[in-house]
Scaffold this active site. Structure first.
Site, short mmCIF file in Angstrom:
data_model
loop_
_atom_site.label_atom_id
_atom_site.label_comp_id
_atom_site.label_asym_id
_atom_site.label_seq_id
_atom_site.Cartn_x
_atom_site.Cartn_y
_atom_site.Cartn_z
N ASN A 156 58.38 43.02 -19.97
CA ASN A 156 59.66 43.65 -20.31
C ASN A 156 60.60 42.59 -20.83
O ASN A 156 60.50 41.42 -20.47
CB ASN A 156 60.27 44.32 -19.07
CG ASN A 156 61.57 45.04 -19.40
OD1 ASN A 156 61.68 45.71 -20.44
ND2 ASN A 156 62.58 44.90 -18.55
N HIS A 190 64.72 41.80 -21.00
CA HIS A 190 65.99 42.23 -20.43
C HIS A 190 67.12 41.38 -21.04
O HIS A 190 67.01 40.15 -21.08
CB HIS A 190 65.95 42.05 -18.91
CG HIS A 190 67.21 42.53 -18.26
ND1 HIS A 190 67.50 43.87 -18.11
CD2 HIS A 190 68.27 41.86 -17.76
CE1 HIS A 190 68.68 44.00 -17.53
NE2 HIS A 190 69.17 42.80 -17.31
N SER A 227 64.36 47.99 -32.54
CA SER A 227 64.43 46.78 -33.38
C SER A 227 63.52 45.68 -32.85
O SER A 227 62.95 44.91 -33.63
CB SER A 227 65.87 46.29 -33.54
OG SER A 227 66.35 45.73 -32.34
N ASN A 228 63.34 45.59 -31.54
CA ASN A 228 62.39 44.61 -30.99
C ASN A 228 60.96 44.99 -31.38
O ASN A 228 60.17 44.12 -31.75
CB ASN A 228 62.52 44.50 -29.47
CG ASN A 228 63.62 43.53 -29.06
OD1 ASN A 228 63.44 42.32 -29.11
ND2 ASN A 228 64.77 44.08 -28.71
N MET A 264 63.56 53.10 -21.69
CA MET A 264 64.61 53.34 -20.71
C MET A 264 64.15 54.09 -19.44
O MET A 264 64.97 54.52 -18.65
CB MET A 264 65.79 54.09 -21.36
CG MET A 264 66.43 53.34 -22.50
SD MET A 264 66.86 51.63 -22.10
CE MET A 264 68.34 51.91 -21.12
N LYS A 299 56.77 62.36 -12.02
CA LYS A 299 56.62 61.10 -12.75
C LYS A 299 55.14 60.68 -12.77
O LYS A 299 54.64 60.13 -13.75
CB LYS A 299 57.45 60.04 -12.05
CG LYS A 299 57.41 58.72 -12.73
CD LYS A 299 58.35 57.76 -12.06
CE LYS A 299 58.41 56.50 -12.85
NZ LYS A 299 59.75 56.16 -13.25
C1 GRF Z 1 67.20 45.36 -26.06
O1 GRF Z 1 68.45 44.74 -25.92
C2 GRF Z 1 66.33 45.09 -24.86
O2 GRF Z 1 66.58 43.85 -24.28
C3 GRF Z 1 66.73 46.19 -23.90
O3 GRF Z 1 66.94 47.30 -24.71
C4 GRF Z 1 67.34 46.88 -26.03
C5 GRF Z 1 66.44 47.57 -27.00
O4 GRF Z 1 66.86 47.45 -28.32
N1 GRF Z 1 65.72 46.35 -22.89
P1 GRF Z 1 65.89 47.86 -29.50
O5 GRF Z 1 65.48 49.31 -29.26
O6 GRF Z 1 64.70 46.95 -29.46
O7 GRF Z 1 66.67 47.70 -30.75
#
Ligand code: GRF
Length: 201
Positions: free
Chosen positions: A107, A109, A13-14, A90, A65
């Site tokens: 990033n 958070h 979603s971001n 992740m 990695k």
């Molecule tokens: C967000 O809350 C971000 O802060 C964290 O992971 C989540 C990702 O959500 N790192 P989305 O995939 O952007 O919906």
């Protein structure tokens, strides 16, 4: 225009919000690639629907990695990517990518760092009984949830709030904060000085 790669692992979603802000001209960069370590991530479909190029590679397909990140790096180079924004990615970013993009990986958070690092920050702050939590956008360095902080926004946890309400407020803050931080980066306004980020007006 600088070309951005957005890294995701899940719903994205971001990423969706960032691509929208690019299309509206609020972020003056090109969305050059959406990359995921989960080739089945729902966010990749959304990115394609926006007309953004996508790529997926699984860590388990590589022996180390280092090799995984070298393969990612090849993709980034072939797409002429200038900087990376992690949006719900992740995996811990390793030295191969960090050294290839020094000061060029951001990033987001979902807590006020240095409190509540890790993968369950919203729930951790809620379970702890914090009355204020928030969102942090920071540069990525070789330690997890650690690099110099660019922007933070506080989010109040109301006495009657349940977890989903807090999650909603956090995500709303993320959608405000991340595009602003990215625009600051692309407009050359950020300078890292030790632990601190200086913002030129
Ligand atoms: C967000 O809350 C971000 O802060 C964290 O992971 C989540 C990702 O959500 N790192 P989305 O995939 O952007 O919906």
């Amino acid at each position: 225009m600088k070309r951005m790669a957005i890294f995701i692992s899940g719903r994205g979603s971001n990423m969706e919000n960032i691509v929208r802000q690019v299309k509206r001209g609020k972020i003056r960069a090109e969305a050059g690639l959406v990359f995921s370590d989960k080739p089945g991530a729902p966010g990749l479909k959304k990115a394609k629907a926006f007309g953004v190029e996508t790529a997926g590679l699984e860590r388990s397909a590589f022996e180390s990695k280092e090799l995984f990140e070298k393969a990612i790096l090849e993709i980034l180079k072939s797409r002429r990517i200038d900087f990376i924004v992690l949006a719900g990615y992740m995996k811990i970013v390793g030295p191969v990518l960090i050294r290839a993009y020094p000061g060029k990986i951001l990033n987001i958070h979902p807590a006020l760092l240095p409190s509540f690092k890790g993968a369950h920050a919203i729930r951790d702050a809620f379970d702890y009984g914090s009355r204020v939590t928030g969102v942090t956008v920071h540069f990525v360095d070789e330690q997890v949830d650690h690099g110099p902080i660019i922007l933070q926004e506080a989010v109040t946890i109301g006495l009657r709030d349940r977890l989903p309400a807090v999650e909603k407020k956090i995500h709303a803050a993320e959608y405000r904060l991340y595009p602003r931080a990215i625009e600051l980066l692309v407009s050359g306004k950020l300078k890292i000085k030790g632990r601190k980020v200086l913002i030129r007006s």
